[in-house]
Structure formats: structure tokens, C-alpha cells
Write a protein that holds these residues in place. Structure first.
Motif, mmCIF file in Angstrom:
data_model
loop_
_atom_site.group_PDB
_atom_site.id
_atom_site.type_symbol
_atom_site.label_atom_id
_atom_site.label_comp_id
_atom_site.label_asym_id
_atom_site.label_seq_id
_atom_site.Cartn_x
_atom_site.Cartn_y
_atom_site.Cartn_z
ATOM 1 N N PRO A 1 32.720 55.677 35.649
ATOM 2 C CA PRO A 1 32.336 55.668 37.070
ATOM 3 C C PRO A 1 33.528 55.857 38.007
ATOM 4 O O PRO A 1 33.360 56.224 39.164
ATOM 5 C CB PRO A 1 31.727 54.266 37.264
ATOM 6 N N LEU B 1 17.540 56.691 42.681
ATOM 7 C CA LEU B 1 17.382 57.724 41.653
ATOM 8 C C LEU B 1 16.079 58.505 41.832
ATOM 9 O O LEU B 1 15.926 59.570 41.254
ATOM 10 C CB LEU B 1 17.374 57.083 40.257
ATOM 11 N N MET B 2 15.152 57.958 42.578
ATOM 12 C CA MET B 2 13.833 58.596 42.673
ATOM 13 C C MET B 2 13.292 58.462 44.091
ATOM 14 O O MET B 2 13.227 57.352 44.623
ATOM 15 C CB MET B 2 12.881 57.903 41.693
ATOM 16 N N ALA C 1 24.317 60.273 45.733
ATOM 17 C CA ALA C 1 25.248 60.133 44.606
ATOM 18 C C ALA C 1 26.420 59.229 45.016
ATOM 19 O O ALA C 1 26.828 58.336 44.258
ATOM 20 C CB ALA C 1 25.749 61.499 44.164
ATOM 21 N N ASP C 2 26.926 59.457 46.222
ATOM 22 C CA ASP C 2 28.034 58.622 46.716
ATOM 23 C C ASP C 2 27.592 57.160 46.855
ATOM 24 O O ASP C 2 28.348 56.246 46.550
ATOM 25 C CB ASP C 2 28.522 59.128 48.083
ATOM 26 N N PHE D 1 21.532 50.559 31.535
ATOM 27 C CA PHE D 1 20.327 51.232 31.062
ATOM 28 C C PHE D 1 19.820 50.607 29.775
ATOM 29 O O PHE D 1 20.559 49.979 29.020
ATOM 30 C CB PHE D 1 20.628 52.705 30.786
ATOM 31 N N ILE E 1 23.091 60.324 32.978
ATOM 32 C CA ILE E 1 23.965 59.152 33.131
ATOM 33 C C ILE E 1 25.046 59.437 34.181
ATOM 34 O O ILE E 1 25.303 58.622 35.065
ATOM 35 C CB ILE E 1 24.616 58.767 31.775
ATOM 36 N N ILE F 1 25.441 57.276 37.671
ATOM 37 C CA ILE F 1 26.573 56.411 38.016
ATOM 38 C C ILE F 1 27.391 56.972 39.177
ATOM 39 O O ILE F 1 28.476 56.492 39.467
ATOM 40 C CB ILE F 1 27.492 56.134 36.805
ATOM 41 N N GLY F 2 26.851 57.986 39.827
ATOM 42 C CA GLY F 2 27.458 58.410 41.088
ATOM 43 C C GLY F 2 28.183 59.735 41.071
ATOM 44 O O GLY F 2 28.876 60.061 42.036
ATOM 45 N N TYR G 1 2.377 60.140 40.807
ATOM 46 C CA TYR G 1 2.707 61.260 39.917
ATOM 47 C C TYR G 1 1.455 62.088 39.699
ATOM 48 O O TYR G 1 0.353 61.537 39.685
ATOM 49 C CB TYR G 1 3.081 60.756 38.506
ATOM 50 N N PHE H 1 24.570 50.544 37.095
ATOM 51 C CA PHE H 1 23.352 50.605 36.279
ATOM 52 C C PHE H 1 23.626 50.104 34.865
ATOM 53 O O PHE H 1 24.636 50.461 34.253
ATOM 54 C CB PHE H 1 22.852 52.049 36.159
ATOM 55 N N GLN I 1 23.036 53.647 26.541
ATOM 56 C CA GLN I 1 23.354 54.937 27.159
ATOM 57 C C GLN I 1 24.844 55.130 27.412
ATOM 58 O O GLN I 1 25.281 55.387 28.534
ATOM 59 C CB GLN I 1 22.550 55.136 28.461
ATOM 60 N N LEU I 2 25.604 54.993 26.357
ATOM 61 C CA LEU I 2 27.034 55.288 26.447
ATOM 62 C C LEU I 2 27.245 56.758 26.080
ATOM 63 O O LEU I 2 26.416 57.351 25.394
ATOM 64 C CB LEU I 2 27.820 54.389 25.491
ATOM 65 N N ILE I 3 28.348 57.309 26.535
ATOM 66 C CA ILE I 3 28.655 58.700 26.183
ATOM 67 C C ILE I 3 29.293 58.668 24.789
ATOM 68 O O ILE I 3 30.358 58.070 24.599
ATOM 69 C CB ILE I 3 29.609 59.341 27.227
ATOM 70 N N LYS J 1 21.089 64.563 48.785
ATOM 71 C CA LYS J 1 21.331 64.328 47.357
ATOM 72 C C LYS J 1 22.756 63.843 47.084
ATOM 73 O O LYS J 1 22.963 62.908 46.304
ATOM 74 C CB LYS J 1 21.115 65.631 46.577
ATOM 75 N N GLU J 2 23.727 64.509 47.694
ATOM 76 C CA GLU J 2 25.117 64.164 47.415
ATOM 77 C C GLU J 2 25.487 62.808 48.032
ATOM 78 O O GLU J 2 26.263 62.052 47.465
ATOM 79 C CB GLU J 2 26.071 65.257 47.922
ATOM 80 N N ARG K 1 20.653 64.054 28.721
ATOM 81 C CA ARG K 1 20.816 62.600 28.748
ATOM 82 C C ARG K 1 22.164 62.224 29.401
ATOM 83 O O ARG K 1 22.209 61.402 30.318
ATOM 84 C CB ARG K 1 20.774 62.065 27.315
ATOM 85 N N ARG L 1 25.268 55.671 45.089
ATOM 86 C CA ARG L 1 25.181 55.074 43.748
ATOM 87 C C ARG L 1 26.569 54.707 43.233
ATOM 88 O O ARG L 1 26.768 53.658 42.617
ATOM 89 C CB ARG L 1 24.508 56.058 42.762
ATOM 90 N N SER L 2 27.524 55.599 43.502
ATOM 91 C CA SER L 2 28.894 55.349 43.028
ATOM 92 C C SER L 2 29.471 54.085 43.670
ATOM 93 O O SER L 2 30.146 53.289 43.016
ATOM 94 C CB SER L 2 29.762 56.564 43.372
#
Lengths: 385, 226
Positions: free
Chosen positions: B113, B60-61, B84-85, B95, A292, A296-297, B17, B93, B99-101, B80-81, A288, B87-88
């Protein structure tokens, strides 16, 4: 906020979980440290016992000719002059560089003596040193306690028909037989063994020595080095290392160390597998979070960095804790399991190795789980949300 | 820089799917565009494909076929990378279920982030505190998520989504776990962010959120309902 803050936050606020993760390493490193400490103490113990068991250096006067003798059988045929060493010069032996490695120093005077019309070998010894050097000597009666007492080898006693309590006369001087040695298979079987000073007097060799047998403690010093150092101090002497004795000692110890290292390698391998399994479990539990991070990048490399940095910190912690635990257990176990065994002390070099080994092991075992975590499809990870 | 008519353009987007032996089409030939600064809700029932569509908008998909262009970039032509950049840099997002750590404080969660940016420590701190203040949690910045209420956790999630000042905010059911008052506060917060220039796309099945949006898109059986 940097990636290491995430690791530190995780470690700081999930202490129990982290401890569980590090447990494999702590137990693995702890077991290895305990095992190696016990091995170290045991090998010291063995070395000390072996060192005290017989001579490993013999110092005799230098001869011009070789005697024709093998295995105790003298074939004669060569005349050689008999020389002796000066007893007073013997103290020089303590001035060699490795003097602390010298254990028992047993001087002897040898010569023929006539008793009851029979010629025998008279051996004058310092009984205290001789008995320390030859703990295997068994006797009937007692070892001599006075200058007018002597010890007979088994063959000599048979020849003279003497037993403890008998009186023997040498050069008009009476000696009481205090004891008779059981057969040893060595030269002493044929000898009449008296104190050094009375024997020198009887043989007319006051202040002289025929031979010195030395038992050196060989830990950390090559025996050949010791013989060279002694030879330097006694230019008229021939100093010989009894390599066979040394080699057998070393072989016994090496065999024991190899066994211990083998067991350590096995424990380490099991520890590494344990770390890998727990790391895999940890990564699965953190799907999970990883989802996340990726959403978030965070790049795959960032996720790997987080997992591997945590593994490194866990490895360092596991290494330290394992080292402390291992030493603690060894300190308790050694006196309980080894007769007269004592803890050899904390080996800081081993500590450094443990730390590096644990960190490397943790990193290595986490490599695949980290790669797996980094490769997680962010969307699949988010589906686990 | 090339000027484009629409900030987001979706062309013939399809996502299928494999569900056992069966092939399920979650998103079916979707075409839509969203302008810079718009506040759009994507409404639909559970299983309508709206979350799948949001995942594809958020890099993401990978779609089965079709294209997603954001700021004229064809997202799924990127590696992929690079995604990621993207998204950053582009996306914040929010959620469902916050969805916190759990082991990071409010401040650390909001700074998350920025951990992969080259901003200076002081700048990060100032930016994070500014958004925490904006969502009204300045006095709780050192709390852990489980020490906060649901509404407060959602506000932390919003703060985390906007801290990097992304042009696009994607929210998946942001009010799904909140009571109606707290939900209204969160929607008002999103509305104010929209006024500040963020493009906002909210996936929801709550009709009350429609009122905050400048446009509503309805999805049914993977298709945009006309």
C-alpha cells in the motif's frame, strides 16, 4: 517498495511464465534477425558474384573526336587519331582512395593484324585477368598457357579455317591456336586474342595499352565516385562507368532486400499480435491481483504503469534473446543453405534496432491489455477473489 | 475541519443487481452510522448483503441510490481516481482468504500500500518492519506467502491493512479460513488495533467474533435488522 519492485518481483519469481510471455517476441525478433542475416549474406554473395561478372568501369585514352559506332556497327566518316595509355602508369590506379574496391583490372592492347592475307583485330590481354572478368567464356581446346599460344574468336576461327592445334603466323612469328571461343555475341568473336606482351610486340606498341576494363566491388561505394577517383589519377584517360551493369546489380539486390523486409514486417505483425494475445491472457489471469491493487488504493495509472513496465522489461529481454537466437540460427543455417555462404557477422546496429523494436512492440501490444486492466472495476475484480 | 457526529454515515443505501432478467436487491434502504474508534461487526447469513454493504463502505462499489459519508466526505460524489486516493489514505482492507500477492515476500506484501505514497524508502522500511513485528512475523519477513501457515498469512494481511495507518479497517470474514485458536488470535489483534484508535468494521457470520466488538449490526435480506 515502488511500482517497479512489483514488476521485478513478478518477473523474478515467475520466470517460466515470463519466458512464455516473452516467447512471441523472442521468436518474432529471432526470425527477423535470422531472415535479415541470411538476406545480408545472400546479398553479399550475390554482389560479389555480380561484381566479378563483367566490367563496370572502362578506361580508354581520351579522344579529340567521337567515333561513329553504335552496337558494333562502325559507320566511319570521322578520322581520329589513335592514342594509347602508358602501361607503366597503370599502377597508379592502386593509389586511389577506394583502391580496396577495385577487383579485376584487365588491360588490353588492340590493333589490326594480317594473317593469311586477312586483316583481323588482334587483342592482347592478360589472360588471368581477362578470364576472371569474363567467366562466361566457353572454349574448344584450352586457354593459352604460353606466350606463343593464342585464342581465336569463333568468327575469326571460321575466317581463318583454324582450330585448336593450328599454327598461325603473324609478322613472321608463329603462334599455336590453343583454343577457340564459343560464340559470345561480343567483340571477341572477331578477334585473335594473344598475351599482352606478344601482342604489343606484334603491333609495335610495347608498353602501351588501348583499353582497361575494370571490375569494381561496389558495396559501400558509389561507382561514379570510383570513376572520378580513377579519372583524377589518369588525366589523359576517359573513365566511364557502365551504369547499366551497376543498376541491374543494384536492382537485383534491392528486389531481394525488399522481399526480405516484407517477410520481416509480416513476422513482426504476427509477433505483435501474439504478444497482445498473451498479454491479454496475462491480464485476465491477474484480475485478482489487480483487484487487490485497486482496493488498497492504486490508481488506474498505477496499474497501467505496472503492466506497461513489465511489458517494457519483457520487450527488452525478448529483443536481446531474439537477437542472440536469430544470430545463432543464422550462423548455423547460412552455411547449410547457401552455397559457399558465410555468416556476415553480428550486426550491432541491427541489435539496437531489434531492442528498440521489441520494446516498442511489447509496449504497443500491451497498451490495450494495460488499459483494460486499469479499467477493471475493483469490485468486479474482488468478486473474482 | 468540520466536526461531525459520526465517522461513517450511511443514508438510504440501495444496491440492486441485474441477475438475468431479474432485479436483485442486495442492500435495501440501509441507514446506519459508525463513530470514530468503534469496533463494529456486521453479522448475517450468506447472501444477506453484508459483503455488498462492506464494499460500499470501502469505496469499492457505487450504490444504486443513497449516500455513504466517511469523515464527512460524500464518497460517491468522487471520481474513480479520487476514490482510489481515498482508499489509500483512509482504508485498510482485510480480505477473505488473505489475498496476498503470491510473488511478493511478506515484507513486500506489507509495503504494497505504500508503493503509491510519497514516503521515503527508509520510512517505508521502518513502518513495514514495525507492523510485521507487531503481528509477530519479524523472523519471516522474507518468506513468500506459500511458505506461511493460514494464520500467518492472515497476520500478513492484517499488517498490510494497517501499515499506512488508515483510520478505518474493513475486514471481510477475517476468520473464515482459520481454526478457532488462530481466529481468536486474529480477533485479539484487531481488538488491540481498535484500542490504538482504528475504527474497525468486520463482516462475519461467526457469532464468536461478536464478543470483540463494541457493537453488532445484523443484516437480513439486505436490510439492517432492528
Amino acid at each position: 517498495m515502488k511500482l517497479y519492485n512489483i514488476c521485478l518481483g513478478n518477473i523474478k519469481r515467475r520466470k517460466t511464465r515470463m519466458l512464455f510471455l516473452a516467447l512471441g517476441l523472442i521468436i518474432g525478433i529471432g526470425t527477423v534477425v535470422t531472415l535479415l542475416s541470411i538476406t545480408e549474406s545472400m546479398s553479399r554473395d550475390i554482389e560479389e558474384r555480380l561484381d566479378q561478372f563483367g566490367a563496370n568501369i572502362v578506361m580508354a585514352p581520351r579522344m579529340e573526336n567521337l567515333s561513329l559506332n553504335y552496337g558494333g556497327i562502325d559507320v566511319g566518316g570521322v578520322n581520329y587519331e589513335v592514342r594509347e595509355l602508358d602501361q607503366a602508369s597503370l599502377s597508379r590506379i592502386h593509389t586511389i582512395e577506394n583502391a580496396k574496391n577495385l577487383g579485376v583490372i584487365a588491360p588490353k592492347i588492340l590493333g589490326p593484324v594480317t594473317i593469311m592475307d586477312k586483316t583481323l583485330l588482334l587483342m592482347g590481354v592478360v589472360f588471368e585477368e581477362e578470364l576472371a572478368l569474363k567467366p562466361w567464356w566457353q572454349k574448344t581446346g584450352a586457354f593459352p598457357g604460353a606466350d606463343n599460344e593464342l585464342l581465336l574468336g569463333s568468327a575469326a576461327a571460321s575466317l581463318l579455317n583454324a582450330s585448336p592445334g593450328s599454327t598461325l603466323v603473324m609478322k613472321e612469328q608463329s603462334f599455336k591456336v590453343s583454343g577457340v571461343l564459343d560464340p559470345t555475341g561480343g567483340s571477341e568473336d572477331n578477334a585473335v586474342i594473344a598475351g599482352l606482351a606478344p601482342a604489343q610486340k606484334i603491333l609495335g606498341k610495347q608498353g602501351k595499352i588501348s583499353l582497361v576494363e575494370i571490375s569494381a566491388f561496389c558495396r559501400g561505394c558509389p561507382i561514379t565516385e570510383l570513376t572520378l577517383q580513377i579519372a583524377e589519377k589518369f588525366p589523359n584517360a576517359k573513365v566511364t562507368a557502365m551504369k547499366q551493369a551497376v543498376m541491374s546489380k543494384m536492382q537485383s539486390i534491392e528486389l531481394f532486400k525488399s522481399f526480405s523486409l516484407g517477410v520481416s514486417a509480416l513476422v513482426i505483425t504476427i509477433g505483435a499480435l501474439l504478444v497482445m494475445v498473451t498479454m491479454m491472457g496475462s491480464v485476465n489471469q491477474r484480475t485478482r491481483e489487480i483487484g487487490i491493487f485497486r482496493a488498497i488504493g492504486f490508481r488506474q495509472g498505477h496499474v497501467m504503469q505496472i503492466i506497461l513496465l513489465e511489458a517494457l522489461l519483457l520487450g527488452i529481454f525478448g529483443g536481446l534473446a531474439g537477437f542472440v537466437l536469430g544470430n545463432g540460427v543464422a550462423r548455423i543455417i547460412i552455411p547449410l543453405t547457401l552455397e559457399a555462404g558465410r555468416f556476415a557477422g553480428i550486426n550491432w546496429q541491427l541489435g539496437g534496432i531489434c531492442l528498440l523494436l521489441s520494446a516498442a512492440l511489447s509496449l504497443l501490444a500491451s497498451l490495450y491489455p494495460a488499459f483494460k486492466a486499469a479499467s477493471l472495476d475493483p469490485n468486479l475484480a474482488l468478486r473474482a477473489l | 475541519m468540520k466536526t461531525v457526529d459520526h465517522f461513517i454515515q450511511v443514508h438510504d443505501l440501495v444496491k440492486t443487481y441485474a441477475d438475468g432478467a431479474q432485479l436483485v436487491t442486495a442492500v435495501d434502504q440501509v441507514n446506519l452510522s459508525i463513530d470514530d474508534g468503534e469496533f463494529v461487526t456486521i453479522m448475517g447469513q450468506s447472501g444477506s448483503g453484508k459483503s455488498t454493504l462492506l464494499s460500499m463502505l470501502g469505496a469499492l462499489m457505487r450504490p444504486t441510490t443513497g449516500k455513504v459519508l466517511v469523515d464527512s466526505m460524500d464518497l460517491y460524489s468522487l471520481g474513480k481516481e479520487q476514490l482510489a486516493d481515498f482508499r489509500s489514505e483512509y482504508i485498510g482492507f482485510i480480505f477473505q482468504s488473505f489475498q496476498l500477492i503470491p510473488y511478493l515476500t511478506v515484507l513486500e506484501n506489507v509495503k504494497l500500500p505504500m508503493a503509491v505514497t510519497i514516503l521515503k524508502k527508509k520510512t517505508r522500511q521502518d513502518m513495514a518492519m514495525a507492523v510485521i513485528d507487531r503481528v509477530g512475523l519479524a523472523d519471516k519477513h522474507d518468506r513468500l506467502p506459500d511458505q506461511l501457515s493460514g494464520g500467518e498469512q492472515e497476520r500478513v494481511a492484517v499488517a498490510r491493512a494497517i501499515v499506512n495507518r488508515p483510520p478505518l479497517i474493513l475486514a471481510d470474514e477475517p476468520t473464515g479460513n482459520l481454526d478457532s485458536d488462530t481466529a481468536a488470535q486474529i480477533m485479539a489483534l484487531l481488538e488491540s488495533l481498535n484500542r490504538d484508535g482504528h475504527t474497525i468494521v468486520v463482516v462475519t457470520h461467526n457469532p464468536e467474533t461478536e464478543a470483540y466488538a463494541s457493537r453488532n449490526i445484523r443484516v437480513k435480506d439486505g436490510r439492517v435488522a432492528v
